[in-house]
Structures are given as structure tokens and as C-alpha cells.
Scaffold this motif. Structure first.
Motif, PDB file in Angstrom:
ATOM      1  N   UNK A 136       0.831  -1.206   0.000  1.00 21.12           N
ATOM      2  CA  UNK A 136       0.000   0.000   0.000  1.00 21.12           C
ATOM      3  C   UNK A 136       0.866   1.257   0.000  1.00 21.12           C
ATOM      4  N   UNK A 137       1.976   1.218   0.737  1.00 25.87           N
ATOM      5  CA  UNK A 137       2.889   2.361   0.757  1.00 25.87           C
ATOM      6  C   UNK A 137       3.449   2.636  -0.630  1.00 25.87           C
ATOM      7  N   UNK A 138       3.851   1.568  -1.327  1.00 26.01           N
ATOM      8  CA  UNK A 138       4.400   1.750  -2.680  1.00 26.01           C
ATOM      9  C   UNK A 138       3.327   2.260  -3.636  1.00 26.01           C
ATOM     10  N   UNK A 139       2.112   1.738  -3.484  1.00 29.18           N
ATOM     11  CA  UNK A 139       1.010   2.174  -4.354  1.00 29.18           C
ATOM     12  C   UNK A 139       0.737   3.673  -4.147  1.00 29.18           C
ATOM     13  N   UNK A 144       1.020   9.071  -6.260  1.00 26.05           N
ATOM     14  CA  UNK A 144       1.470  10.446  -6.055  1.00 26.05           C
ATOM     15  C   UNK A 144       2.315  10.929  -7.230  1.00 26.05           C
ATOM     16  N   UNK A 145       3.249  10.068  -7.639  1.00 28.75           N
ATOM     17  CA  UNK A 145       4.164  10.465  -8.718  1.00 28.75           C
ATOM     18  C   UNK A 145       3.418  10.595 -10.045  1.00 28.75           C
ATOM     19  N   UNK A 226      -5.862   4.388 -15.295  1.00 29.58           N
ATOM     20  CA  UNK A 226      -5.197   4.949 -14.106  1.00 29.58           C
ATOM     21  C   UNK A 226      -4.776   3.847 -13.147  1.00 29.58           C
ATOM     22  N   UNK A 227      -5.722   2.960 -12.884  1.00 31.32           N
ATOM     23  CA  UNK A 227      -5.458   1.862 -11.955  1.00 31.32           C
ATOM     24  C   UNK A 227      -4.362   0.930 -12.492  1.00 31.32           C
ATOM     25  N   UNK A 228      -4.422   0.640 -13.784  1.00 37.84           N
ATOM     26  CA  UNK A 228      -3.395  -0.216 -14.415  1.00 37.84           C
ATOM     27  C   UNK A 228      -2.024   0.421 -14.333  1.00 37.84           C
ATOM     28  N   UNK A 229      -1.972   1.728 -14.640  1.00 36.03           N
ATOM     29  CA  UNK A 229      -0.673   2.428 -14.647  1.00 36.03           C
ATOM     30  C   UNK A 229      -0.021   2.318 -13.277  1.00 36.03           C
TER      31      UNK A 229
END
Ligand code: HPA
Length: 236
Positions: A136-139, A144-145, A226-229
Motif C-alpha cells: 500500500x505504501x508503494x502504491x 502520487x508520482x 489509471x489503476x493499471x498504470x
């Protein structure tokens, strides 16, 4: 090797697997986002593919609908194929009017009335299961990026799509804090815990139980970029 539901050899599946519910969405992701694609599963047409994204290997496979289905596939991937991370990428129905169609949700917790976890592990019923904090942190960092807004919260993993008492969703929303409904995350998070692996769930709002707006299957298939990216950038 193979399992009752997956015909792949062990080395054909990457350490990170993205799991949409629909196997045709897995095919779409493989054909439109990955290079050097190899299909590793077609048993029951539950297509699975491994390919390369930004130079990194990643797999994508359908989970089917509901906890019994994702329960089988995610368990076999974690337990027998040495998969480390499964990221469910799915659709959900909004339980609040603060969510719009196509908003992206990151599940912080899954509530369910399902017996899946208690039966699977022989444990007492727990209403909530949890995703990996690391994933979750990485997601969150990736979103954000990419400047993609994430709506974080509790989701409801339901065994029932068609309820006779439609308005009952409000009770679940208000009692358990669920902002949206889908049908798989609770079992996926449980399987990750029991096998010592990691799971996360990213959802795109495809309909709203509050406003009754909905998207067509074609729009759903194509509009979830968006979700895929976000998810594809989790390739190791
Ligand atoms: N209910 C359950 N699962 C769903 C829904 C819903 O309304 N929308 C998308 N997945």
C-alpha cells in the motif's frame, strides 16, 4: 508442474501478479501494456500472461468473480508458484456520494460477513482482513508520482451482488465504515496472511449504489488505465 486450476510451469509466473476479475481484462492488459508476452494459463479460460513492463517482469491473470474463485487462484499462486505479491485490480460500487464514477480506491481494510477466512484457517470469524502495508505504501508513492488521486478506506467484500433489500448497503456502510463494495479482497488478504505473502487491492468505481449511475462493460474494460498504470509500476 501444474495445479488443478493452473497449467503453468513455476518459472512462467512472475513474483508479482496483477489480478483483474475478468480474464479478458487480463488479456487486454497483456496485449496493450506488456512486451514479450507469454500466456501461462488457459484452464477454464482463466487466462494468465507474463510479460515485461518498463524492463521488469510481471504477470496478469483473471481471478473470476467472488471469494471462492479468487480464493482458489490466489492460494495456488502464493502456495505453489512462489508468487510474492498479488494486486487485485477491480471494479466496485460506491456506498457514498463522495465517490464518483472512475474514482480510484486503495483498500486499507476489507470487511466481510463471509466465512471464507474462518473456514480456510479453522479460526474464529474476524470481520476484517488487511492488505500489505508495504504494498500500500508503494502504491501511494506511485499514485502520487503519477498525480492520480487515491481514495483510501474500508471496502466491503460481499458474497451477494443482487440483494432483495437493496437499501441494506447503508447498514453495512454505517456499521462497518465501508465506502464501496466488491466481492474478492477479503479472501485475497486472508490468503496472503496465511501463506506469509503480500496482497493489495486497487479498485475503480464502476457504479454507485447511492446515485445509481453506472458504466457499460466496454467502458469498464477500457477506462481503467489509471489503476493499471499504478499497478504495473509494481513490477519488480
Ligand atoms: N456490488 C458488488 N460488486 C461490485 C459492484 C457492486 O455493486 N460493482 C462492482 N463490483
Amino acid at each position: 508442474m501444474s495445479t488443478p486450476h493452473i497449467e503453468a510451469q513455476k518459472n512462467q509466473i512472475a513474483k508479482t501478479v496483477l489480478m483483474p476479475g475478468d480474464p479478458l481484462r487480463a488479456k487486454y492488459v497483456a496485449e496493450n501494456f506488456l512486451e514479450d508476452v507469454e500466456r501461462f494459463n488457459a484452464v477454464r479460460n482463466m487466462f494468465g500472461y507474463t510479460g515485461v513492463y518498463n524492463g521488469r517482469r510481471i504477470s496478469v491473470m483473471g481471478s473470476g468473480m467472488g471469494m471462492p474463485s479468487i480464493g482458489i487462484y490466489s492460494y495456488e499462486l502464493f502456495k505453489f508458484y512462489d508468487v510474492e505479491n498479488i494486486i487485485r485490480i477491480g471494479s466496485c460500487g460506491a456506498y457514498t456520494d463522495t465517490l464518483d464514477l472512475y474514482d480510484v480506491i486503495l483498500a486499507e481494510r476489507a470487511y466481510s460477513e463471509s466465512t471464507y477466512a474462518s473456514v480456510q484457517a479453522g479460526e474464529a470469524y474476524e470481520p476484517y482482513t488487511h492488505p500489505s502495508e508495504t504494498l500500500n505504501g508503494r502504491i501511494e508513492e506511485i499514485a502520487d508520482s503519477l498525480d492520480i488521486e487515491l481514495h483510501k478506506g474500508t471496502i466491503h467484500s460481499s458474497d451477494v451482488f443482487y440483494r432483495e433489500n437493496f437499501e441494506d448497503f447503508k447498514r453495512i456502510r454505517d456499521t462497518y465504515g465501508a465506502i464501496a463494495v466488491e466481492m474478492e479482497a477479503y479472501a485475497l488478504f486472508h490468503n496472503a496472511r496465511i501463506t506469509g505473502k503480500r496482497a493489495a487491492t486497487i479498485l475503480t468505481v464502476s457504479d454507485s449504489l447511492v446515485t445509481k449511475q453506472e458504466t457499460s462493460p466496454e467502458e469498464r474494460q477500457k477506462s481503467f488505465t489509471n489503476m493499471m498504470e499504478i499497478a504495473l509500476r509494481l513490477a519488480e
